[in-house]
Write a protein that holds these residues in place. Structure first.
Motif, mmCIF file in Angstrom:
data_model
loop_
_atom_site.group_PDB
_atom_site.id
_atom_site.type_symbol
_atom_site.label_atom_id
_atom_site.label_comp_id
_atom_site.label_asym_id
_atom_site.label_seq_id
_atom_site.Cartn_x
_atom_site.Cartn_y
_atom_site.Cartn_z
ATOM 1 N N THR A 21 -7.465 7.309 -0.692
ATOM 2 C CA THR A 21 -6.100 7.454 -0.185
ATOM 3 C C THR A 21 -5.114 7.411 -1.338
ATOM 4 O OG1 THR A 21 -6.657 6.477 1.958
ATOM 5 C CG2 THR A 21 -4.333 6.418 1.301
ATOM 6 N N ARG A 22 -5.277 6.450 -2.218
ATOM 7 C CA ARG A 22 -4.388 6.326 -3.388
ATOM 8 C C ARG A 22 -4.420 7.606 -4.223
ATOM 9 N NH1 ARG A 22 -5.427 1.251 -5.472
ATOM 10 N NH2 ARG A 22 -3.444 0.530 -4.643
ATOM 11 N N LYS A 23 -5.603 8.154 -4.432
ATOM 12 C CA LYS A 23 -5.739 9.386 -5.222
ATOM 13 C C LYS A 23 -5.058 10.560 -4.520
ATOM 14 C CE LYS A 23 -9.112 12.350 -7.448
ATOM 15 N NZ LYS A 23 -10.521 12.598 -7.727
ATOM 16 N N ALA A 24 -5.245 10.668 -3.205
ATOM 17 C CA ALA A 24 -4.619 11.760 -2.446
ATOM 18 C C ALA A 24 -3.106 11.647 -2.467
ATOM 19 C CB ALA A 24 -5.148 11.765 -1.018
ATOM 20 N N MET A 25 -2.588 10.433 -2.406
ATOM 21 C CA MET A 25 -1.144 10.227 -2.385
ATOM 22 C C MET A 25 -0.478 10.718 -3.670
ATOM 23 S SD MET A 25 -0.266 8.925 0.555
ATOM 24 C CE MET A 25 1.260 8.009 0.416
ATOM 25 N N LYS A 26 -1.197 10.705 -4.772
ATOM 26 C CA LYS A 26 -0.629 11.148 -6.046
ATOM 27 C C LYS A 26 -0.242 12.625 -6.023
ATOM 28 C CE LYS A 26 -2.842 7.686 -8.904
ATOM 29 N NZ LYS A 26 -3.776 7.399 -9.990
ATOM 30 N N SER A 27 -0.938 13.419 -5.189
ATOM 31 C CA SER A 27 -0.654 14.851 -5.149
ATOM 32 C C SER A 27 0.453 15.205 -4.148
ATOM 33 C CB SER A 27 -1.928 15.635 -4.799
ATOM 34 O OG SER A 27 -2.333 15.360 -3.470
ATOM 35 N N LEU A 28 0.944 14.226 -3.401
ATOM 36 C CA LEU A 28 1.994 14.469 -2.410
ATOM 37 C C LEU A 28 3.366 14.247 -3.018
ATOM 38 C CD1 LEU A 28 0.473 12.615 0.687
ATOM 39 C CD2 LEU A 28 0.095 14.961 -0.063
ATOM 40 N N VAL A 29 4.369 14.825 -2.380
ATOM 41 C CA VAL A 29 5.747 14.602 -2.804
ATOM 42 C C VAL A 29 6.392 13.621 -1.823
ATOM 43 C CG1 VAL A 29 5.966 16.855 -3.922
ATOM 44 C CG2 VAL A 29 6.611 16.607 -1.532
ATOM 45 N N PRO A 30 7.402 12.874 -2.270
ATOM 46 C CA PRO A 30 8.065 11.943 -1.357
ATOM 47 C C PRO A 30 8.517 12.641 -0.076
ATOM 48 C CG PRO A 30 8.759 11.512 -3.589
ATOM 49 C CD PRO A 30 7.940 12.788 -3.625
ATOM 50 N N GLY A 31 8.236 11.983 1.052
ATOM 51 C CA GLY A 31 8.559 12.540 2.361
ATOM 52 C C GLY A 31 7.367 13.164 3.056
ATOM 53 N N ASP A 32 6.339 13.558 2.282
ATOM 54 C CA ASP A 32 5.112 14.099 2.882
ATOM 55 C C ASP A 32 4.407 13.013 3.684
ATOM 56 O OD1 ASP A 32 5.392 16.611 1.802
ATOM 57 O OD2 ASP A 32 3.718 16.442 0.390
ATOM 58 N N THR A 33 3.699 13.441 4.707
ATOM 59 C CA THR A 33 2.894 12.512 5.497
ATOM 60 C C THR A 33 1.430 12.908 5.406
ATOM 61 O OG1 THR A 33 3.268 13.817 7.502
ATOM 62 C CG2 THR A 33 4.721 11.920 7.139
ATOM 63 N N ILE A 34 0.579 11.910 5.546
ATOM 64 C CA ILE A 34 -0.858 12.139 5.489
ATOM 65 C C ILE A 34 -1.526 11.291 6.565
ATOM 66 C CG2 ILE A 34 -1.199 10.373 3.699
ATOM 67 C CD1 ILE A 34 -3.466 12.193 2.565
ATOM 68 N N PRO A 48 -2.813 -0.824 5.384
ATOM 69 C CA PRO A 48 -1.454 -1.407 5.431
ATOM 70 C C PRO A 48 -1.087 -2.166 4.144
ATOM 71 C CG PRO A 48 -2.568 -1.773 7.506
ATOM 72 C CD PRO A 48 -3.596 -1.220 6.551
ATOM 73 N N HIS A 49 -2.050 -2.879 3.573
ATOM 74 C CA HIS A 49 -1.789 -3.603 2.323
ATOM 75 C C HIS A 49 -1.456 -2.633 1.200
ATOM 76 C CE1 HIS A 49 -2.912 -5.875 -1.356
ATOM 77 N NE2 HIS A 49 -2.198 -6.793 -0.735
ATOM 78 N N TYR A 50 -2.201 -1.544 1.106
ATOM 79 C CA TYR A 50 -1.932 -0.528 0.089
ATOM 80 C C TYR A 50 -0.503 0.014 0.247
ATOM 81 C CZ TYR A 50 -1.497 4.192 -1.651
ATOM 82 O OH TYR A 50 -1.016 5.330 -2.237
ATOM 83 N N CYS A 51 -0.118 0.329 1.485
ATOM 84 C CA CYS A 51 1.227 0.867 1.727
ATOM 85 C C CYS A 51 2.301 -0.122 1.285
ATOM 86 C CB CYS A 51 1.407 1.213 3.204
ATOM 87 S SG CYS A 51 0.439 2.630 3.724
ATOM 88 N N GLN A 52 2.100 -1.381 1.616
ATOM 89 C CA GLN A 52 3.066 -2.413 1.235
ATOM 90 C C GLN A 52 3.135 -2.551 -0.282
ATOM 91 O OE1 GLN A 52 2.138 -6.371 2.607
ATOM 92 N NE2 GLN A 52 4.265 -6.996 2.500
ATOM 93 N N GLU A 53 1.992 -2.555 -0.935
ATOM 94 C CA GLU A 53 1.947 -2.716 -2.400
ATOM 95 C C GLU A 53 2.608 -1.549 -3.136
ATOM 96 O OE1 GLU A 53 -0.066 -4.970 -4.676
ATOM 97 O OE2 GLU A 53 0.407 -6.326 -3.027
ATOM 98 N N ASP A 54 2.363 -0.311 -2.641
ATOM 99 C CA ASP A 54 2.861 0.871 -3.342
ATOM 100 C C ASP A 54 4.185 1.396 -2.797
ATOM 101 O OD1 ASP A 54 0.480 0.591 -4.730
ATOM 102 O OD2 ASP A 54 0.063 2.737 -4.774
ATOM 103 N N GLY A 55 4.715 0.771 -1.738
ATOM 104 C CA GLY A 55 6.027 1.141 -1.226
ATOM 105 C C GLY A 55 6.054 2.346 -0.304
#
Length: 75
Positions: A21-34, A48-55
């Protein structure tokens, strides 16, 4: 809700779903959903912990006995 992207990590065990998930998020732009599709019961804690940690925003989290679906918005 329809997400912009989907990541299927079914069959993978902790910590791989959140790492992918973290790797996939790097290729997205702010506002994109996955949408993350998983069978790992630890994802209910890890995503949920990952989301909280990375904002990022966890839009929805649905987990039953065998499957999980998480929708995240990149911030």
């Amino acid at each position: 809700m329809s997400a912009d992207h989907t990541l299927d990590v079914k069959g993978l065990k902790c910590p791989l779903p959140v790492l992918k998930t973290r790797k996939a998020m790097k290729s997205l732009v702010p506002g994109d959903t996955i949408t993350i599709l998983t069978t790992d019961p630890m994802a209910a804690i890890d995503i949920p912990h990952y989301c909280q940690e990375d904002g990022h925003v966890l839009i929805s989290a649905d987990m039953d006995d065998t499957n999980g679906t998480f929708v995240i918005r990149k911030c």
